[in-house]
Scaffold this motif. Sequence first.
Motif, mmCIF file in Angstrom:
data_model
loop_
_atom_site.group_PDB
_atom_site.id
_atom_site.type_symbol
_atom_site.label_atom_id
_atom_site.label_comp_id
_atom_site.label_asym_id
_atom_site.label_seq_id
_atom_site.Cartn_x
_atom_site.Cartn_y
_atom_site.Cartn_z
ATOM 1 N N GLU A 171 -7.630 1.919 2.679
ATOM 2 C CA GLU A 171 -8.245 2.134 1.371
ATOM 3 C C GLU A 171 -7.721 1.145 0.329
ATOM 4 O OE1 GLU A 171 -7.618 6.281 0.584
ATOM 5 O OE2 GLU A 171 -9.265 6.899 1.925
ATOM 6 N N PHE A 172 -6.469 0.739 0.475
ATOM 7 C CA PHE A 172 -5.865 -0.211 -0.455
ATOM 8 C C PHE A 172 -6.540 -1.583 -0.353
ATOM 9 C CE2 PHE A 172 -2.547 -3.306 -1.658
ATOM 10 C CZ PHE A 172 -2.150 -2.804 -2.896
ATOM 11 N N ARG A 219 -4.156 5.470 6.523
ATOM 12 C CA ARG A 219 -5.345 5.534 5.671
ATOM 13 C C ARG A 219 -5.136 4.819 4.347
ATOM 14 N NH1 ARG A 219 -8.846 11.034 4.346
ATOM 15 N NH2 ARG A 219 -10.352 10.067 2.927
ATOM 16 N N GLU A 220 -3.952 4.951 3.773
ATOM 17 C CA GLU A 220 -3.732 4.329 2.467
ATOM 18 C C GLU A 220 -3.791 2.804 2.539
ATOM 19 O OE1 GLU A 220 -1.722 6.420 4.177
ATOM 20 O OE2 GLU A 220 0.347 6.286 3.419
ATOM 21 N N ALA A 267 0.816 -1.214 0.000
ATOM 22 C CA ALA A 267 0.000 0.000 0.000
ATOM 23 C C ALA A 267 0.850 1.264 0.000
ATOM 24 C CB ALA A 267 -0.920 0.007 1.218
ATOM 25 N N PHE A 268 2.111 1.157 0.462
ATOM 26 C CA PHE A 268 2.990 2.327 0.528
ATOM 27 C C PHE A 268 3.817 2.515 -0.740
ATOM 28 C CE2 PHE A 268 2.898 1.148 5.247
ATOM 29 C CZ PHE A 268 1.841 2.003 5.504
ATOM 30 N N LYS A 269 3.644 1.587 -1.692
ATOM 31 C CA LYS A 269 4.295 1.706 -3.014
ATOM 32 C C LYS A 269 5.809 1.879 -2.906
ATOM 33 C CE LYS A 269 0.231 3.584 -5.368
ATOM 34 N NZ LYS A 269 -0.742 3.221 -4.344
ATOM 35 N N ARG A 312 7.156 4.593 5.339
ATOM 36 C CA ARG A 312 6.050 5.437 5.795
ATOM 37 C C ARG A 312 6.166 5.743 7.294
ATOM 38 N NH1 ARG A 312 1.905 7.667 7.749
ATOM 39 N NH2 ARG A 312 -0.105 7.643 6.660
ATOM 40 N N ASP A 353 -2.456 10.103 11.370
ATOM 41 C CA ASP A 353 -2.811 8.682 11.431
ATOM 42 C C ASP A 353 -3.692 8.381 12.642
ATOM 43 O OD1 ASP A 353 -1.329 7.954 9.115
ATOM 44 O OD2 ASP A 353 0.517 8.004 10.298
ATOM 45 N N TYR A 405 -7.198 9.797 11.901
ATOM 46 C CA TYR A 405 -7.923 8.899 11.007
ATOM 47 C C TYR A 405 -8.356 7.631 11.731
ATOM 48 C CZ TYR A 405 -8.698 5.479 7.306
ATOM 49 O OH TYR A 405 -9.235 4.493 6.507
#
Length: 607
Positions: free
Chosen positions: A214-215, A210-211, A112-114, A118, A124, A127
């Motif tokens: 959502e991923f 969050r990513e 998810a962090f590509k 992170r 964070d 969220y």
Amino acid sequence: MLPALRVDLLRVAVCGAALLLLGAASLAAEQMKVLRYSIRAAETGFDPPQVSDLYTRTMLANMFDALYAYEFLARPVRLRPNAALALPEASDDFKTFTIRLRPGIYFCDDPAFKGAKRELIAADYVYSIKRHFDPRWRSSSYATLANNRILGLEALREASIKGKQPFDYDTPVEGLRALDRYTIQFKLAQPNPRFGDELSDPAVTGAMAREVVEFYGDKIMEHPVGTGPFRLADWKRSSLIGFEKNPNYRNEFYDEEPPATDPLAQAAAAKLKGRKLPMVDRVEVSVIEQPQPRWLSFLNREMDVIWQLPEDFINTVMPNDKLAPNLAKLGIYDLRYLSNDVVMSYFAMENPVVGGYTPEHVALRRAISLAVNVEEEIRAVRRGQAIVAQSIVGPNGWGYDAAFKSTMGDFDRARAKALLDLNGYVDRDGDGWRERPDGSPLLLEYATQPDDQSRQLITQWKKNMDAIGIRIVFKTAQWPENLKASRAGKLMMWGVAWSGNVPDGEQFLRIAQSTGKGQANHARFDLPEYDRLYDLQRRLPNGPERMQVMTEMKKLTVAYMPYKAHVHRIWTDLAQPWVLGYHRNVFLREWWRYVDIDLAEKARRLK
């Protein structure tokens, strides 16, 4: 012939290299420190808002970071910063709290962090806490967090529900803001002097990115990504869950202050001081629901720790509350402690048979409670490993009063029968069973599970109800199924346990608060006076006035009996001699990091 010879030599070389690699891998596996233990109920998944059971929350707590944590060995327990730099900066009215994060904390690597590293930031936590208010996730901790009256969060939730729209995470709220990259500010509608405690459970308020959510979307239960000392490595559902050390975990070192009266804790603190955390490389958690296999797996040294020794074996293992000589000779050591919990049966207050607030319905519940022989339950089922509960508030926290006595703890079948007779619950047709005041059948339905202890407990229930002429039947399902049905309000009665995660009785009083219906409040109890007192005690500092309010709340639950509190459990844990530092803090779930495995001692003992 030479080319063929060269080929054969090449094959030998390749095979030799492969054998060397296999040997190295085997040696590495032998040198890996693995902590193994078992749990008695299946895990439910690994997304904090969607999890409520103790066993899964323990696993979550070792993967996520809360802002604060309790010191592992300190008694009485003390709160300390974890992901935060210091304890909260509180306003004089205890309504505004400012918290600064420690820079340089990183999440586990994840697609998810590509490919980027992170860092954990204030946003964070904003969220992650908002997620509990998102109706989509049906958070079991929603009511708990909502009790803090964080300004703006409830309105954001209501807008989502009424508008039938996705929860709007991008709308800022006054009560929960990231002031900058590393600073969070909370604003509450009412004072809460103990707000820091609310931010100490990583299984509830641990930070998520969050990513990541959502991923993975609806599959987030399968993909926990935190900043804690361990990460999920492999998972065989309802069987074996493996965790490995988080390579991105920050530099943390063992520095615990044990009480002078605890020699076991003193020895561990001296031996492990200064060691980098976590100390083990891997943790394996097996799901073993039946008591005998759980005990045998430890006795056969397949498990390093047995967490909550099954009561069936307590007389063999701990005769006269002392470890059996044959086990002591093996180097096994024990820990015994009164748990911060309450085991209870609830009555669904919206059920037409056992629910309701009219005198006859209250009388029925109180009569059933009086007919339950808790002393026999402790003796026959729990093998003496519990004390009778006088209220719904568990021990070890502020607000528990060992001197408090009530009819919650009474066993009196004569009074039970008199209550039933006076309120019209009598045998009208002569079949030996009581009917309801309107003449319809009186039949109790009690939800249960298929494990041995549950079978023993319902045997007690049948015996108790037969004695006062009430028919009872039992509906058996797996624990997660019963939990789902309970939250939907589909069960009449069910036996549950509630464990506190902070040293304060408010954790238990919230199980009867109306806003927790379908979550913490399994009984769906709804009494305005109780809610008023609940809000009042939250605003008060610890002292005689708050204790008086909490006592009144206990009395209300005794009077209306939405819950029949049975016992507070006494647990015994055992550890193998090669396990270093094992101890128990009932308010801290994230204990894996504080334990080490002595591989040399293990090898010596297993020869």
